[in-house]
Structure formats: C-alpha cells, structure tokens
Design a protein around this motif. Structure first.
Motif, mmCIF file in Angstrom:
data_model
loop_
_atom_site.group_PDB
_atom_site.id
_atom_site.type_symbol
_atom_site.label_atom_id
_atom_site.label_comp_id
_atom_site.label_asym_id
_atom_site.label_seq_id
_atom_site.Cartn_x
_atom_site.Cartn_y
_atom_site.Cartn_z
ATOM 1 N N GLY A 145 20.089 -1.439 -32.549
ATOM 2 C CA GLY A 145 21.165 -2.205 -33.166
ATOM 3 C C GLY A 145 21.438 -3.501 -32.423
ATOM 4 N N SER A 146 22.633 -4.036 -32.614
ATOM 5 C CA SER A 146 22.953 -5.353 -32.049
ATOM 6 C C SER A 146 24.010 -5.316 -30.954
ATOM 7 N N ASP A 147 24.637 -4.180 -30.745
ATOM 8 C CA ASP A 147 25.688 -4.074 -29.727
ATOM 9 C C ASP A 147 25.039 -3.729 -28.392
ATOM 10 N N ILE A 148 24.560 -4.771 -27.696
ATOM 11 C CA ILE A 148 23.764 -4.587 -26.479
ATOM 12 C C ILE A 148 24.411 -5.339 -25.319
ATOM 13 N N ASP A 149 24.526 -4.668 -24.197
ATOM 14 C CA ASP A 149 24.977 -5.330 -22.967
ATOM 15 C C ASP A 149 23.751 -5.939 -22.295
ATOM 16 N N VAL A 150 23.659 -7.266 -22.301
ATOM 17 C CA VAL A 150 22.483 -7.971 -21.790
ATOM 18 C C VAL A 150 22.847 -8.755 -20.533
ATOM 19 N N LYS A 151 22.090 -8.527 -19.473
ATOM 20 C CA LYS A 151 22.275 -9.290 -18.238
ATOM 21 C C LYS A 151 20.986 -10.063 -17.967
ATOM 22 N N THR A 152 21.114 -11.340 -17.651
ATOM 23 C CA THR A 152 19.943 -12.167 -17.334
ATOM 24 C C THR A 152 19.991 -12.563 -15.865
ATOM 25 N N PHE A 153 18.809 -12.646 -15.254
ATOM 26 C CA PHE A 153 18.705 -12.974 -13.829
ATOM 27 C C PHE A 153 17.604 -14.015 -13.642
ATOM 28 N N ASP A 154 17.987 -15.163 -13.112
ATOM 29 C CA ASP A 154 16.994 -16.197 -12.829
ATOM 30 C C ASP A 154 16.235 -15.911 -11.543
ATOM 31 N N ASP A 155 16.834 -15.160 -10.631
ATOM 32 C CA ASP A 155 16.132 -14.701 -9.431
ATOM 33 C C ASP A 155 15.620 -13.297 -9.726
ATOM 34 N N ALA A 156 14.452 -13.239 -10.382
ATOM 35 C CA ALA A 156 13.928 -11.948 -10.839
ATOM 36 C C ALA A 156 13.612 -11.026 -9.674
ATOM 37 N N LEU A 157 13.084 -11.570 -8.584
ATOM 38 C CA LEU A 157 12.733 -10.731 -7.439
ATOM 39 C C LEU A 157 13.969 -10.059 -6.864
ATOM 40 N N ASP A 158 15.055 -10.798 -6.760
ATOM 41 C CA ASP A 158 16.285 -10.215 -6.228
ATOM 42 C C ASP A 158 16.755 -9.061 -7.108
ATOM 43 N N ARG A 159 16.653 -9.220 -8.431
ATOM 44 C CA ARG A 159 17.064 -8.140 -9.326
ATOM 45 C C ARG A 159 16.140 -6.936 -9.212
ATOM 46 N N ILE A 160 14.853 -7.164 -9.150
ATOM 47 C CA ILE A 160 13.912 -6.050 -9.069
ATOM 48 C C ILE A 160 14.096 -5.274 -7.770
ATOM 49 N N LEU A 161 14.537 -5.944 -6.731
ATOM 50 C CA LEU A 161 14.783 -5.255 -5.464
ATOM 51 C C LEU A 161 16.074 -4.443 -5.495
ATOM 52 N N GLY A 162 16.784 -4.494 -6.619
ATOM 53 C CA GLY A 162 17.944 -3.645 -6.819
ATOM 54 C C GLY A 162 17.513 -2.273 -7.296
ATOM 55 N N ARG A 163 18.217 -1.742 -8.290
ATOM 56 C CA ARG A 163 17.941 -0.392 -8.756
ATOM 57 C C ARG A 163 17.724 -0.361 -10.266
ATOM 58 N N GLY A 164 16.990 0.672 -10.716
ATOM 59 C CA GLY A 164 16.988 1.013 -12.122
ATOM 60 C C GLY A 164 16.063 0.241 -13.030
ATOM 61 N N MET A 165 14.991 -0.352 -12.517
ATOM 62 C CA MET A 165 14.067 -1.084 -13.395
ATOM 63 C C MET A 165 12.621 -0.647 -13.151
ATOM 64 N N VAL A 166 12.403 0.653 -13.153
ATOM 65 C CA VAL A 166 11.059 1.159 -12.875
ATOM 66 C C VAL A 166 10.454 1.914 -14.052
ATOM 67 N N ARG A 167 11.187 2.080 -15.145
ATOM 68 C CA ARG A 167 10.591 2.743 -16.296
ATOM 69 C C ARG A 167 9.604 1.809 -16.980
ATOM 70 N N MET A 168 8.590 2.404 -17.611
ATOM 71 C CA MET A 168 7.642 1.611 -18.378
ATOM 72 C C MET A 168 8.225 1.337 -19.762
ATOM 73 N N THR A 169 9.196 0.463 -19.775
ATOM 74 C CA THR A 169 9.844 0.012 -21.016
ATOM 75 C C THR A 169 9.952 -1.505 -20.940
ATOM 76 N N TRP A 170 8.799 -2.158 -20.888
ATOM 77 C CA TRP A 170 8.727 -3.590 -20.630
ATOM 78 C C TRP A 170 8.117 -4.352 -21.802
ATOM 79 N N LEU A 171 8.660 -5.542 -22.029
ATOM 80 C CA LEU A 171 7.985 -6.576 -22.810
ATOM 81 C C LEU A 171 7.863 -7.776 -21.883
ATOM 82 N N VAL A 172 6.637 -8.209 -21.605
ATOM 83 C CA VAL A 172 6.429 -9.316 -20.665
ATOM 84 C C VAL A 172 5.434 -10.302 -21.256
ATOM 85 N N GLU A 173 5.559 -11.547 -20.877
ATOM 86 C CA GLU A 173 4.596 -12.539 -21.327
ATOM 87 C C GLU A 173 3.250 -12.289 -20.657
ATOM 88 N N ARG A 174 2.204 -12.394 -21.458
ATOM 89 C CA ARG A 174 0.855 -12.171 -20.921
ATOM 90 C C ARG A 174 0.512 -13.190 -19.843
#
Length: 316
Positions: A145-174
């Motif tokens: 649906g459309s009711d989504i809590d979206v957070k954006t991070f320009d410092d991607a490395l800093d966010r990845i070094l946090g928690r909770g982004m290890v599931r294989m549920t990715w869409l990434v640019e080739r």
C-alpha cells in the motif's frame, strides 16, 4: 502487470535469485513473482548452486514456459554470495531485485520499491520481511500500500553500520552493484557483506518500514547456523577494514567493534577463543585504546578460519 523486456531493450528490473535445494518453496515463490503488479519490464535469472533435490528441474520448467526466465546451472556448490555475483554479471536491468527464494513477495513489492527509488533518487532500497508460522503452502503476502514510513540516508555506510538491514529484501541499481564489486567472494553468506560493500559507493539508501516478503516455515535456512553467522559477520567486517584503509576513523571504530562483537558471540556459542585475550581486547575497544585495524584482529581471524562445521565459498 509487469512484462518481459522488449526485444533489444534492457529491462527495468533483473531478479537475481540464487537457489540451493529450494524445491519445496520455488513454485510458491515464483507464483508470487508472477503476481507482481505495476508497469515495469523484467528478466528473472535463477542461479542453481548444484542443488541435489528437484530445484533444477523446477527452474527449467519455469524457463520453458516464460521467455523472461533464465537458469544458470553449476556443477559445484559455491555458496550464495558467489552465485549472486555470477547472476548479477549477466543481468541487464537498471535495477537488481534481490530476494530469497523461500519467501513470498508482496504483490506490489517491486512497484513500490521502484517508486521509492525514483522519487528519492536512491540507489539502494531496503524493505522488511515478516515471519509467519504458516507453511509456505498456506502463507500469504499482503499488499504494501501507500502508508509507508520511509527514512532516507545520504551517508549509506553510517546507516548500514547500524541495525536491521541484513535481510535479502533489496532493490539496488546495477551500476552501484558493479561499482562495489558485489558480494564479498570470501564470505559464504552475503546478507551483511553485500549492503556493507554497496553502501561505500551509494548516493542514498532508503530504509522503509514496509513488509515486502512473508517468511514462512519452508525448511532449513543457512541463517539458523549461529556459528556460521558469527564466522561470516566477522570476516565481512574484517575484510572490509583491510580493503578500505581510507574509511574515516569513527566508522573504522564501529567496524572493528562489530568484529569483536562477532568473536564474543562465537565464544559464547563454543568457539575456542582465549577468554582473557578476547575480553581485554573488548574492554580496550570500549574505552578507546588500541588501533582499529586488521592487525589487531589477526589472532581472532585464525580461530574463525579453523572452525569446523563452517561452509566456505568455493571459487570457480
């Protein structure tokens, strides 16, 4: 409804899907893939990692019925990280959709992820999975649906070094995947190495609080082996430290800390580390003493590299 790519044109999305002994789950996963809503073209690349069950014949049946499906077969079991890299090397889509083949996709998973990537100019979009006690025959994946809590991070490395982004549920640019070199080929499971390596080169990562996959009880998962998790997590971050001495000191400290944490958890679960040595290194890190470089991890790496019962990549 999605479509196959027009002749001579690159698709919008390439699904890159390593498979090892997923015969029970594959028909249900593929049904959820075919049910994807939205206007985008795609190709589907399954990479069979020398399955010993009926996975290969099931994949071949998909390819026989659908011209957008391709199957890459292999004679040796190398591990999902290497197989994901192998599939991505043959992809032509602008985006790579990376999922586990024993889960079920939400009907609007790709459409929503594409919209978020385009609206926020992000080259990494991550969703969440939700576990269910239902068998895969009975499990359902609901609409996002459309009711989504979206957070954006320009410092991607800093966010990845946090928690909770290890599931294989990715869409990434080739392009980003290729720039980062894909998954670490020295680590069997790619769950942590892939986002870590991507994040160093990413423009922006989206962490969206949306359920893009339902995770049923579909049999064994590599991730249930706790010692394998500790081993792969340690090597992921230790290798990254070694490969990127240019990383800022605050991030190096976080990465070093993840290595020590993985070693302590492995010790708790039976790895033969010297307790005093490990705890002294942990305390020194906590109070900011010592250098945060791979040399300080070498004795722990030796223990991990000699653990039994660990699956390690077999390179082509």
């Amino acid at each position: 409804m999605f479509s196959s790519r027009p002749d001579g044109m690159a698709p919008d999305v390439s699904f890159i899907l390593p498979v090892y002994n997923k015969a029970t789950a594959l028909p249900y996963f593929f049904t959820s893939l075919l049910a994807q809503q939205g206007q985008f073209s795609c190709e589907v690349i399954f990479i069979d990692d020398a399955s010993t069950d009926a996975s290969r014949s099931i994949l071949d049946s998909f390819a026989a019925k659908h011209d957008f499906v391709r199957v890459i077969s292999n004679d040796n079991n190398a591990g999902p990280a290497i197989r994901l890299n192998q599939g991505a090397a043959q992809a032509q889509g602008k985006y790579l959709a990376l999922f586990d083949c024993d889960e079920l996709l939400a009907p609007d998973a790709i459409a929503v992820m594409l919209e978020l990537a385009r609206d926020h100019d992000a080259d990494m979009v991550h969703g969440k999975g939700r576990k269910t006690d239902a068998s895969i025959e009975q499990a359902k994946a609901g609409m996002i649906g459309s009711d989504i809590d979206v957070k954006t991070f320009d410092d991607a490395l800093d966010r990845i070094l946090g928690r909770g982004m290890v599931r294989m549920t990715w869409l990434v640019e080739r392009v980003l995947f290729n720039q980062a070199g894909g998954c670490d080929p020295d680590v069997f499971i790619q769950d942590e190495s892939l986002p870590l390596r991507l994040s160093l080169h990413a423009r922006r990562v989206i962490d969206a609080n949306m359920v893009v996959t339902s995770i049923p009880d579909a049999g064994s998962h590599l991730s249930v082996n706790k010692m394998q998790q500790h081993h792969d997590r340690f090597l992921t971050y230790a290798n990254f430290l070694c490969e990127h001495p240019e990383i800022a000191s605050d991030k190096r400290r976080k990465i070093f800390g993840k290595c020590i944490s993985a070693a302590r958890k492995a010790k708790r679960d039976g790895a033969p580390f010297n307790t005093l040595d490990l705890e002294l290194r942990y305390l020194a890190h906590k109070i900011g003493l010592g250098r945060n470089d791979p040399v300080g991890l070498s004795r722990f790496a030796f223990v991990f590299q000699n653990l039994s019962g660990i699956r390690r990549p077999i390179k082509p």
